[in-house]
Enzyme design. Sequence first.
Site, mmCIF file in Angstrom:
data_model
loop_
_atom_site.group_PDB
_atom_site.id
_atom_site.type_symbol
_atom_site.label_atom_id
_atom_site.label_comp_id
_atom_site.label_asym_id
_atom_site.label_seq_id
_atom_site.Cartn_x
_atom_site.Cartn_y
_atom_site.Cartn_z
ATOM 1 N N CYS A 1 6.426 15.159 -5.947
ATOM 2 C CA CYS A 1 6.994 16.608 -6.314
ATOM 3 C C CYS A 1 7.996 16.974 -5.256
ATOM 4 O O CYS A 1 8.473 18.034 -5.597
ATOM 5 C CB CYS A 1 5.548 17.225 -5.743
ATOM 6 S SG CYS A 1 4.156 16.406 -6.828
ATOM 7 N N HIS B 1 5.961 24.468 -5.096
ATOM 8 C CA HIS B 1 5.462 23.070 -6.145
ATOM 9 C C HIS B 1 4.172 23.751 -6.778
ATOM 10 O O HIS B 1 3.232 24.265 -6.106
ATOM 11 C CB HIS B 1 5.216 21.900 -5.377
ATOM 12 C CG HIS B 1 4.617 21.022 -6.160
ATOM 13 N ND1 HIS B 1 4.944 20.669 -7.452
ATOM 14 C CD2 HIS B 1 3.588 19.691 -5.811
ATOM 15 C CE1 HIS B 1 4.290 19.674 -8.049
ATOM 16 N NE2 HIS B 1 3.310 19.325 -7.174
ATOM 17 N N ASN C 1 0.489 20.525 -13.327
ATOM 18 C CA ASN C 1 1.582 19.930 -12.217
ATOM 19 C C ASN C 1 2.340 19.064 -12.969
ATOM 20 O O ASN C 1 2.104 17.871 -13.498
ATOM 21 C CB ASN C 1 0.560 19.118 -11.137
ATOM 22 C CG ASN C 1 1.507 18.518 -10.087
ATOM 23 O OD1 ASN C 1 2.490 18.359 -10.304
ATOM 24 N ND2 ASN C 1 0.747 18.038 -9.062
HETATM 25 N N1 ACO Z 1 -14.398 19.183 -13.670
HETATM 26 C C1 ACO Z 1 -15.656 19.602 -13.200
HETATM 27 N N2 ACO Z 1 -15.827 19.174 -12.209
HETATM 28 C C2 ACO Z 1 -15.007 18.462 -11.267
HETATM 29 C C3 ACO Z 1 -13.951 18.023 -11.591
HETATM 30 C C4 ACO Z 1 -13.480 18.499 -13.062
HETATM 31 N N3 ACO Z 1 -12.385 18.197 -13.786
HETATM 32 N N4 ACO Z 1 -13.260 17.323 -10.952
HETATM 33 C C5 ACO Z 1 -13.873 17.409 -9.927
HETATM 34 N N5 ACO Z 1 -15.077 17.901 -10.003
HETATM 35 C C6 ACO Z 1 -16.084 18.095 -9.205
HETATM 36 C C7 ACO Z 1 -16.458 17.221 -8.317
HETATM 37 O O1 ACO Z 1 -16.981 15.896 -8.630
HETATM 38 C C8 ACO Z 1 -17.185 17.841 -7.137
HETATM 39 O O2 ACO Z 1 -18.640 17.732 -7.498
HETATM 40 P P1 ACO Z 1 -19.587 17.414 -6.276
HETATM 41 O O3 ACO Z 1 -19.602 18.652 -5.304
HETATM 42 O O4 ACO Z 1 -20.867 17.582 -7.179
HETATM 43 O O5 ACO Z 1 -19.340 16.093 -5.732
HETATM 44 C C9 ACO Z 1 -16.616 19.068 -7.100
HETATM 45 O O6 ACO Z 1 -16.034 19.245 -8.539
HETATM 46 C C10 ACO Z 1 -15.608 19.624 -6.174
HETATM 47 O O7 ACO Z 1 -14.805 18.566 -6.094
HETATM 48 P P2 ACO Z 1 -13.374 18.582 -5.092
HETATM 49 O O8 ACO Z 1 -12.650 17.383 -5.453
HETATM 50 O O9 ACO Z 1 -13.696 18.702 -3.889
HETATM 51 O O10 ACO Z 1 -12.661 19.940 -5.767
HETATM 52 P P3 ACO Z 1 -11.504 20.645 -5.189
HETATM 53 O O11 ACO Z 1 -12.120 22.177 -5.071
HETATM 54 O O12 ACO Z 1 -10.957 20.144 -3.732
HETATM 55 O O13 ACO Z 1 -10.365 20.898 -6.253
HETATM 56 C C11 ACO Z 1 -8.333 19.580 -6.639
HETATM 57 C C12 ACO Z 1 -9.720 19.449 -6.363
HETATM 58 C C13 ACO Z 1 -8.098 20.578 -7.656
HETATM 59 C C14 ACO Z 1 -7.762 18.125 -6.998
HETATM 60 C C15 ACO Z 1 -7.722 20.048 -5.323
HETATM 61 O O14 ACO Z 1 -8.286 19.305 -4.301
HETATM 62 C C16 ACO Z 1 -5.970 20.022 -5.150
HETATM 63 O O15 ACO Z 1 -5.445 20.864 -5.864
HETATM 64 N N6 ACO Z 1 -5.684 18.950 -4.238
HETATM 65 C C17 ACO Z 1 -4.436 19.063 -4.070
HETATM 66 C C18 ACO Z 1 -3.638 18.233 -4.979
HETATM 67 C C19 ACO Z 1 -2.087 18.155 -4.639
HETATM 68 O O16 ACO Z 1 -1.532 19.306 -4.039
HETATM 69 N N7 ACO Z 1 -1.553 17.024 -4.785
HETATM 70 C C20 ACO Z 1 -0.101 16.753 -4.130
HETATM 71 C C21 ACO Z 1 0.771 17.025 -5.285
HETATM 72 S S1 ACO Z 1 0.592 15.789 -6.728
HETATM 73 C C22 ACO Z 1 2.165 15.093 -6.864
HETATM 74 O O17 ACO Z 1 2.688 14.729 -6.055
HETATM 75 C C23 ACO Z 1 2.175 14.133 -8.080
#
Ligand code: ACO
Length: 332
Positions: free
Chosen positions: A114, A257, A287
Amino acid sequence: MSLRPAVITGVGSYVPDRVLTNADLEQIVDTTDDWIVSHTGIRERRIAADDQASSDLGLAAARRALEDAGLGPEDIPLIICATITPDHLFPVTAAFIQDGLGAPAAAYDLLSGCTGFVQALWTARQFVATGECEHVLVVSADKLTSITDWSDRSTCVLFGDGAGAAVVSAGEGDPSATGLLAFELQTYGEHGSLLRVPAGGSRRPVDQEALDAREHCLRMEGPELFKLAVRGIPDIAERSLAKAGLTYEDIDWLIMHQANLRIIEAAARRLRVPDDRLVINIDKYGNTSAASMAIALDEVYRDGRLQPGHNILMVSFGAGFSLGGAVIRWGS
Ligand code: ACO
């Protein structure tokens, strides 16, 4: 040696026609539109056709950027393509774009996620500022859905395909007052394992075991990256602004980003940049990795919001773990 200003003289972007909505994803993995929208801000994303590679997306964006700059392929001596989804490991994706344009250019890739667009602009600026090139074509293109694990709901809902491009050209006047004003970039390799494709490189070639474990697909520790991003963005943004001699009040557009709407909004609050100066399109495209900020820049330019003299702050974060900031004063 006196340095020349490096200015963006043309931008373009391309996204594939096929739309994948959150409702479509509900049919593929155990997820809901509600969860995706509330956790990420994404409503739909674009998916490239099977026969479209990253260079095809990049070529379409590059043609639009050249047209916008009023230049032909013959004017371009260097093409830099930022991607983490190259058509092949080699030859480089930039070579396919060079061939497609018919440009008499050197061409190479910047294998980055990114932060790739900012890294490529930074690189382009050196060639232009020093007089080595009159113009450099920067292309950011990613077909992230080619490395998406469609059985992993924690990642497959996040990504889309697309490309953006910018022509960086020699300008006139004071380099500290025009065009690409300042950059700050940093990589924190100790966090590299948080976002990677485990197999397919020299450390872990793809074999049947890797395929069975889906290690040829993207793996991400989302919550850890979320924390790093929210912590790292203000620091890189402040350093970039200080280098340009500007403050947050001087910023007309904050282009971040597009990884997660919650990250964008949290960072904007910390940076004290009001909502009406944020450029947001994550709801439409998800993304798109290196392409994300290039597409956003093209959109804000083409819909007329971006005007000559406006100051843009770009902030990116992603694989590496890397951070990048750029301050740009838009030209005429
Ligand atoms: N649908 C439903 N539930 C889901 C999903 C989904 N698609 N994905 C995860 N869950 C559940 C998990 O299993 C978890 O359930 P649990 O509590 O029963 O265990 C719950 O939702 C919370 O999961 P988290 O992973 O803690 O969710 P979070 O709020 O952190 O959101 C996300 C996840 C969206 C990935 C977030 O962490 C994020 O955006 N992180 C940053 C990503 C990023 O910036 N990456 C870098 C750039 S990408 C690149 O360079 C290509």
